[in-house]
Design a protein around this motif. Structure first.
Motif, PDB file in Angstrom:
ATOM      1  N   GLY A  37       0.873  -1.182   0.000  1.00  0.00           N
ATOM      2  CA  GLY A  37       0.000   0.000   0.000  1.00  0.00           C
ATOM      3  C   GLY A  37       0.897   1.214   0.000  1.00  0.00           C
ATOM      4  O   GLY A  37       1.911   1.241   0.707  1.00  0.00           O
ATOM      5  N   LYS A  38       0.545   2.219  -0.799  1.00  0.00           N
ATOM      6  CA  LYS A  38       1.437   3.390  -0.940  1.00  0.00           C
ATOM      7  C   LYS A  38       1.654   4.112   0.376  1.00  0.00           C
ATOM      8  O   LYS A  38       2.751   4.572   0.671  1.00  0.00           O
ATOM      9  N   GLY A  39       0.598   4.213   1.193  1.00  0.00           N
ATOM     10  CA  GLY A  39       0.732   4.910   2.471  1.00  0.00           C
ATOM     11  C   GLY A  39       1.722   4.190   3.377  1.00  0.00           C
ATOM     12  O   GLY A  39       2.675   4.789   3.896  1.00  0.00           O
ATOM     13  N   PRO A  88     -12.953  -6.657   5.684  1.00  0.00           N
ATOM     14  CA  PRO A  88     -11.601  -7.073   5.304  1.00  0.00           C
ATOM     15  C   PRO A  88     -10.616  -5.915   5.187  1.00  0.00           C
ATOM     16  O   PRO A  88     -11.003  -4.768   5.000  1.00  0.00           O
ATOM     17  N   SER A  89      -9.328  -6.231   5.293  1.00  0.00           N
ATOM     18  CA  SER A  89      -8.250  -5.274   5.008  1.00  0.00           C
ATOM     19  C   SER A  89      -8.179  -5.024   3.513  1.00  0.00           C
ATOM     20  O   SER A  89      -8.705  -5.807   2.706  1.00  0.00           O
ATOM     21  N   GLY A  90      -7.495  -3.956   3.142  1.00  0.00           N
ATOM     22  CA  GLY A  90      -7.251  -3.708   1.723  1.00  0.00           C
ATOM     23  C   GLY A  90      -6.286  -4.748   1.172  1.00  0.00           C
ATOM     24  O   GLY A  90      -5.372  -5.191   1.875  1.00  0.00           O
ATOM     25  N   ILE A  91      -6.527  -5.160  -0.067  1.00  0.00           N
ATOM     26  CA  ILE A  91      -5.579  -6.097  -0.705  1.00  0.00           C
ATOM     27  C   ILE A  91      -5.267  -5.626  -2.128  1.00  0.00           C
ATOM     28  O   ILE A  91      -6.051  -4.888  -2.743  1.00  0.00           O
ATOM     29  N   SER A 103      -0.504  -7.695 -13.851  1.00  0.00           N
ATOM     30  CA  SER A 103      -1.836  -7.105 -13.796  1.00  0.00           C
ATOM     31  C   SER A 103      -2.252  -7.102 -12.328  1.00  0.00           C
ATOM     32  O   SER A 103      -1.882  -7.994 -11.568  1.00  0.00           O
ATOM     33  N   ILE A 104      -2.971  -6.062 -11.947  1.00  0.00           N
ATOM     34  CA  ILE A 104      -3.250  -5.838 -10.521  1.00  0.00           C
ATOM     35  C   ILE A 104      -4.713  -5.475 -10.312  1.00  0.00           C
ATOM     36  O   ILE A 104      -5.267  -4.655 -11.044  1.00  0.00           O
ATOM     37  N   ILE A 105      -5.333  -6.111  -9.318  1.00  0.00           N
ATOM     38  CA  ILE A 105      -6.661  -5.698  -8.856  1.00  0.00           C
ATOM     39  C   ILE A 105      -6.493  -5.210  -7.425  1.00  0.00           C
ATOM     40  O   ILE A 105      -6.010  -5.957  -6.581  1.00  0.00           O
ATOM     41  N   VAL A 106      -6.862  -3.965  -7.163  1.00  0.00           N
ATOM     42  CA  VAL A 106      -6.836  -3.464  -5.783  1.00  0.00           C
ATOM     43  C   VAL A 106      -8.261  -3.481  -5.248  1.00  0.00           C
ATOM     44  O   VAL A 106      -9.174  -2.977  -5.900  1.00  0.00           O
ATOM     45  N   VAL A 107      -8.448  -4.106  -4.096  1.00  0.00           N
ATOM     46  CA  VAL A 107      -9.741  -4.039  -3.408  1.00  0.00           C
ATOM     47  C   VAL A 107      -9.502  -3.234  -2.131  1.00  0.00           C
ATOM     48  O   VAL A 107      -8.793  -3.706  -1.234  1.00  0.00           O
ATOM     49  N   PRO A 108     -10.052  -2.001  -2.056  1.00  0.00           N
ATOM     50  CA  PRO A 108      -9.659  -1.094  -0.970  1.00  0.00           C
ATOM     51  C   PRO A 108      -9.993  -1.586   0.439  1.00  0.00           C
ATOM     52  O   PRO A 108      -9.289  -1.250   1.390  1.00  0.00           O
TER      53      PRO A 108
END
Ligand code: ADP
Length: 294
Positions: A37-39, A88-91, A103-108
């Protein structure tokens, strides 16, 4: 103290010869879970670079929550204001092909539930000497956090989305890479993009990968932008180079360095990180940055 208000994600990374098409199942070669995560990445980068860092954000009630919290705490980041929220946590679900393409799927998840830093988080941000924000949280939450900081606000505008004036009015320094700078300003030329950014915020850095950075400040570079070249190193993995750069830049600025010296320090941290694999695993400690610059 540097505060970071941002995302914490667990990266779920599958390595495979060729990514599956729709309806297809393939067998992968390896799988890893990596805190990211960028943060969280910027918080770890700043802590490694020698800053005292407090992270404000959220994880979920799943098994990833304690792991993400532990990874930040293990890097020396204060997680007092990292909330645990229902769900859930972000993944980030990442597929890496042998070719290197991904390829990337972000689920916040928990990140997406935030509407602001919360009362205690806002107090921590107000008490810190700088605030780092990125755009992996809801925009309203980022704006709320930026508004409660009287201290310098440093924005990494990633992922690139339209930037409301309400946000930019509260930002002191914006640090896009060249793709983000183009997306925000419409200019392909980084110098033009930098000039356009300086019409909206007092200071800007456009990072140019192996070509270094362009820096401009309304008051600090009246004669035109400053180009700081990258250190000539052999890059093996540039993942999170930008996050390493921003975390280290925040530390150098908080220590009161001149813009050119702070940019050189941040470039050294990023140059060290690209020589190693991974995101937080590649981020250098202060001693290594100082030794590299000596
Ligand atoms: P992002 O990771 O956000 O796309 P960049 O690719 O622009 O950002 O990299 C950020 C900074 O990291 C650069 O400005 C530079 O200082 C450093 N960096 C990136 N790639 C290299 C490289 N190949 N060699 C040396 N430094 C690099």
């Amino acid at each position: 103290m540097i505060s970071v208000f941002g995302s914490a994600n667990m990266d779920l990374v599958a390595y495979v010869a060729k990514a599956p098409g729709l309806g297809e199942t393939v067998t992968g070669r390896a799988f890893r879970t990596v805190p990211g995560g960028k943060g969280a990445n910027q918080a770890v980068a700043a802590a490694r670079a020698g800053g005292r860092v407090v992270f404000v954000g959220a994880v979920g009630e799943d098994a990833f929550g304690p792991e993400l919290r532990g990874a930040l705490a293990g890097a020396g980041v204060d997680v007092t204001h990292l909330r645990t929220v229902p769900g859930p946590s972000g993944i980030a679900h990442i597929v890496v092909e042998d070719s290197g393409a991904n390829s990337i799927i972000v689920v916040p998840g928990a990140n997406g539930t935030l509407t602001g830093p919360g009362e205690a988080g806002a107090a921590a941000i107000a008490a810190a000497g700088a605030l780092l924000v990125q755009l992996e949280l809801p925009m309203e939450a980022v704006i709320a956090a930026a508004r409660c900081a009287d201290t310098p606000v440093i924005l990494t505008p990633a992922p690139a989305v339209p930037l409301p004036a309400e946000l930019l009015d509260a930002v002191d320094l914006i640090v896009p890479n060249e793709h983000e700078a183009t997306a925000i300003t419409g200019h392909d030329d980084p110098r033009r993009a930098l000039c356009a950014l300086l019409e909206r915020v007092p200071e800007a850095v456009v990072t140019l990968g192996a070509r270094g950075v362009l820096y401009g400040g309304r008051e600090t570079t009246p004669g035109g932008p400053l180009h700081v070249p990258a250190f000539p190193v052999t890059a093996v993995d540039t993942t999170a180079a930008g996050d390493t750069f921003v975390g280290a830049l925040a530390v150098a600025r908080a220590e009161g360095g001149e813009p050119a010296a702070a940019l050189r320090f941040a470039s050294a941290a990023a140059a060290l990180s690209v020589q190693r694999e991974g995101a937080t695993t590649s981020m250098p400690h202060r001693a290594a940055i100082d030794a590299f610059l000596a």
